[in-house]
Design a protein around this motif. Structure first.
Motif, PDB file in Angstrom:
ATOM      1  N   VAL A  84       0.850  -1.191   0.000  1.00  0.00           N
ATOM      2  CA  VAL A  84       0.000   0.000   0.000  1.00  0.00           C
ATOM      3  C   VAL A  84       0.884   1.239   0.000  1.00  0.00           C
ATOM      4  O   VAL A  84       1.911   1.275   0.698  1.00  0.00           O
ATOM      5  CB  VAL A  84      -0.908   0.006   1.265  1.00  0.00           C
ATOM      6  CG1 VAL A  84      -1.717   1.293   1.353  1.00  0.00           C
ATOM      7  CG2 VAL A  84      -1.836  -1.202   1.277  1.00  0.00           C
ATOM      8  N   LEU A  85       0.489   2.227  -0.799  1.00  0.00           N
ATOM      9  CA  LEU A  85       1.145   3.532  -0.723  1.00  0.00           C
ATOM     10  C   LEU A  85       0.141   4.532  -0.159  1.00  0.00           C
ATOM     11  O   LEU A  85      -1.069   4.400  -0.387  1.00  0.00           O
ATOM     12  CB  LEU A  85       1.600   3.996  -2.107  1.00  0.00           C
ATOM     13  CG  LEU A  85       2.723   3.187  -2.766  1.00  0.00           C
ATOM     14  CD1 LEU A  85       2.978   3.683  -4.194  1.00  0.00           C
ATOM     15  CD2 LEU A  85       4.017   3.277  -1.943  1.00  0.00           C
ATOM     16  N   ALA A  86       0.649   5.541   0.553  1.00  0.00           N
ATOM     17  CA  ALA A  86      -0.229   6.597   1.052  1.00  0.00           C
ATOM     18  C   ALA A  86       0.148   7.899   0.357  1.00  0.00           C
ATOM     19  O   ALA A  86       1.334   8.195   0.163  1.00  0.00           O
ATOM     20  CB  ALA A  86      -0.076   6.744   2.567  1.00  0.00           C
ATOM     21  N   SER A  87      -0.873   8.657  -0.018  1.00  0.00           N
ATOM     22  CA  SER A  87      -0.634   9.949  -0.662  1.00  0.00           C
ATOM     23  C   SER A  87      -0.578  11.017   0.431  1.00  0.00           C
ATOM     24  O   SER A  87      -1.602  11.377   1.012  1.00  0.00           O
ATOM     25  CB  SER A  87      -1.783  10.210  -1.645  1.00  0.00           C
ATOM     26  OG  SER A  87      -1.728  11.525  -2.096  1.00  0.00           O
ATOM     27  N   VAL A  88       0.640  11.466   0.721  1.00  0.00           N
ATOM     28  CA  VAL A  88       0.847  12.421   1.814  1.00  0.00           C
ATOM     29  C   VAL A  88       1.782  13.534   1.349  1.00  0.00           C
ATOM     30  O   VAL A  88       2.841  13.244   0.774  1.00  0.00           O
ATOM     31  CB  VAL A  88       1.457  11.707   3.061  1.00  0.00           C
ATOM     32  CG1 VAL A  88       1.861  12.703   4.130  1.00  0.00           C
ATOM     33  CG2 VAL A  88       0.472  10.714   3.646  1.00  0.00           C
ATOM     34  N   ASP A  89       1.393  14.762   1.593  1.00  0.00           N
ATOM     35  CA  ASP A  89       2.209  15.933   1.201  1.00  0.00           C
ATOM     36  C   ASP A  89       2.624  15.863  -0.272  1.00  0.00           C
ATOM     37  O   ASP A  89       3.780  16.141  -0.628  1.00  0.00           O
ATOM     38  CB  ASP A  89       3.484  16.022   2.069  1.00  0.00           C
ATOM     39  CG  ASP A  89       3.162  16.316   3.525  1.00  0.00           C
ATOM     40  OD1 ASP A  89       2.000  16.681   3.810  1.00  0.00           O
ATOM     41  OD2 ASP A  89       4.062  16.167   4.374  1.00  0.00           O
ATOM     42  N   GLY A  90       1.711  15.433  -1.119  1.00  0.00           N
ATOM     43  CA  GLY A  90       1.992  15.389  -2.557  1.00  0.00           C
ATOM     44  C   GLY A  90       2.910  14.263  -2.985  1.00  0.00           C
ATOM     45  O   GLY A  90       3.353  14.220  -4.128  1.00  0.00           O
ATOM     46  N   GLN A  91       3.214  13.330  -2.096  1.00  0.00           N
ATOM     47  CA  GLN A  91       4.093  12.201  -2.456  1.00  0.00           C
ATOM     48  C   GLN A  91       3.383  10.885  -2.172  1.00  0.00           C
ATOM     49  O   GLN A  91       2.503  10.827  -1.312  1.00  0.00           O
ATOM     50  CB  GLN A  91       5.350  12.219  -1.579  1.00  0.00           C
ATOM     51  CG  GLN A  91       6.171  13.474  -1.681  1.00  0.00           C
ATOM     52  CD  GLN A  91       7.585  13.180  -1.176  1.00  0.00           C
ATOM     53  OE1 GLN A  91       8.354  12.494  -1.840  1.00  0.00           O
ATOM     54  NE2 GLN A  91       7.908  13.679  -0.005  1.00  0.00           N
ATOM     55  N   LEU A  92       3.820   9.840  -2.878  1.00  0.00           N
ATOM     56  CA  LEU A  92       3.310   8.501  -2.563  1.00  0.00           C
ATOM     57  C   LEU A  92       4.380   7.775  -1.758  1.00  0.00           C
ATOM     58  O   LEU A  92       5.502   7.576  -2.244  1.00  0.00           O
ATOM     59  CB  LEU A  92       3.010   7.728  -3.854  1.00  0.00           C
ATOM     60  CG  LEU A  92       1.810   8.231  -4.661  1.00  0.00           C
ATOM     61  CD1 LEU A  92       1.671   7.451  -5.969  1.00  0.00           C
ATOM     62  CD2 LEU A  92       0.519   8.114  -3.851  1.00  0.00           C
TER      63      LEU A  92
END
Ligand SMILES: Cc1cc2nc3c(=O)[nH]c(=O)nc-3n(C[C@H](O)[C@H](O)[C@H](O)COP(=O)(O)OP(=O)(O)OC[C@H]3O[C@@H](n4cnc5c(N)ncnc54)[C@H](O)[C@@H]3O)c2cc1C
Length: 393
Positions: A84-92
């Protein structure tokens, strides 16, 4: 006369039907109010011919050899380790948080030892860990809690993590190495031909009759049986006598895209943006090759099908009142996620069902009494008793 009426054709009901029919030669009627077997694990080929999970992504993982071997009687497996990747502060970035997550997010190049110290420096002292917020801030501090957990949990549960039992976020580890697998269980795999095919094989036995599109209330007074196994919501069984047990629901928005791939990982979480919590791309789970791709968005909701028991102390207390009633109800056995109001994964439900099977078959036969009047059903009701023939599907 059926030996067992089983309410619900999900994991709990189907495992028991299979064991009772094949191992104990019991006659079983299994009913489900939905139009299909497999409960929330139901998968099917959509109009484009892509295998999708109707009720959101179901990833099989377990540490139990018994559970894995049991299910292996009905399916071959495709090795699959979930990521799983999380989309945080414009990054994965990888989720659960690991060494790469921290390095990418903060532009650092720490090693495992250094990241451990880094997280320790962020962690807050929490004298007694009670809530889901406590669990996270005591491990990784407030900033990472805000970035990854707070808003995701608020979306998912409609409540702040400080209002939820610690069990919710305790399920998500923090790693100081580069392991980016979502689960670390010994057995991680997907049923090679899907969950529904596995369930069809489980239920394919002359002693098992499957009745779909049927709420058990509609047949319970007409079909004679000796014992009931109930896997629906326990509060519903008792007509909400003490009030409704709160469940969290989801709306699934399925889409097929005219491109071969869409996401950078099988699942991408959106903790802080959008109304949905995550997007899943099914081909990444199933390994299917297809020129198009199918995805699902999950929108959490208060109302709708009961999916997640809400882990709060007062709900556990309310459940205990229903449990007392359940324990006092002769010849009805409550099993599964909804009937025991527990946030169980599939393997845990299989284990629970196998344990109940053992208990039932250790019970002396004489103790089993007919509890329902023997009223022969009307032709229309009996016509609905359609044995499944997987070969025709
Ligand atoms: C979005 C989502 C994702 C999940 N992902 C995972 C995952 O990745 N890995 C994992 O291990 N677990 C996952 N789970 C959990 C998994 O779905 C459950 O552990 C499992 O389905 C529980 O099986 P069950 O038989 O207890 O319940 P269910 O599958 O809910 O089956 C109960 C059945 O009872 C039927 N029923 C209820 N009331 C009645 C009635 N009155 N009359 C007739 N029938 C009735 C329902 O229609 C339902 O089919 C997920 C759950 C959800 C909601």
């Amino acid at each position: 006369m059926f030996d067992y009426l089983i309410v619900g054709a999900g994991f709990a009901g189907s495992v028991l039907a299979e064991r009772l029919a094949t191992r104990s030669n019991k006659k079983v009627l299994i009913v489900d109010k939905r139009s299909h077997i497999a409960g929330n694990a139901y998968d099917h080929y959509n109009e484009e011919g892509i295998l999708v999970h109707k009720y959101g992504p179901h990833i099989f993982h377990t540490n139990s050899k018994d559970v894995f071997e049991y299910l292996s009687n009905f399916t071959d497996w495709r090795p699959y380790e979930h990521r799983v990747l999380a989309s945080v502060d414009g990054q994965l970035v990888p989720m659960p948080i690991n060494l790469d997550t921290i390095n990418k997010l903060y532009g650092l190049s720490l090693n495992s030892f250094e990241v451990e110290q880094f997280l320790e420096s962020l962690a807050e002292q929490v004298p007694v860990i009670k809530t889901s917020e406590d669990v996270v801030v005591s491990k990784v501090g407030r900033e990472l809690y805000e970035k990854f957990f707070r808003n995701y949990t608020r979306k998912q549960w409609g409540m702040d993590p400080s209002e939820l039992d610690k069990s919710v976020t305790s399920r998500v580890p923090t790693r100081t190495n580069r392991d980016d697998r979502y689960f670390t269980d010994t057995y991680q795999a997907m049923p090679l031909h899907g969950y529904t095919r596995m369930f069809e094989r489980m239920l394919d036995h002359p002693n098992i009759k499957v009745m779909l599109n049927t709420d058990y209330h509609d047949i319970v007074d007409f079909i004679p049986f000796k014992e009931m196994i109930f896997t629906g919501p326990v509060d519903e069984y008792f007509d909400f006598k003490y009030g409704k047990l709160p469940y969290r629901s989801l709306e699934f928005k399925h889409e097929t895209l005219n491109q071969e791939n869409y996401l950078a990982a099988p699942v991408v979480n959106y903790p802080n943006d959008n109304l949905y919590t995550r997007i899943t791309e099914f081909k990444a789970l199933t390994g299917q090759k297809h020129p198009k791709t199918s995805i699902v968005y999950e929108y959490p909701k208060a109302e709708g099908d009961p999916y997640y028991p809400v882990p709060r102390l007062e709900n556990a207390e309310l459940y205990n009142k229903y449990k007392k009633l359940a324990d006092e109800t002769p010849n009805v056995h409550f099993v599964g996620r909804l009937a025991t109001y527990k946030y169980y994964n599939m393997d845990q439900v299989v284990a629970q069902a196998l344990t109940l099977y053992k208990k039932l078959t250790e019970k002396p036969e004489e103790a089993q009494k007919v509890v329902k009047p023997t009223i022969i059903g009307s032709a229309s009701i009996m016509e609905k008793l359609v044995p499944r023939d997987p070969a025709k599907e």
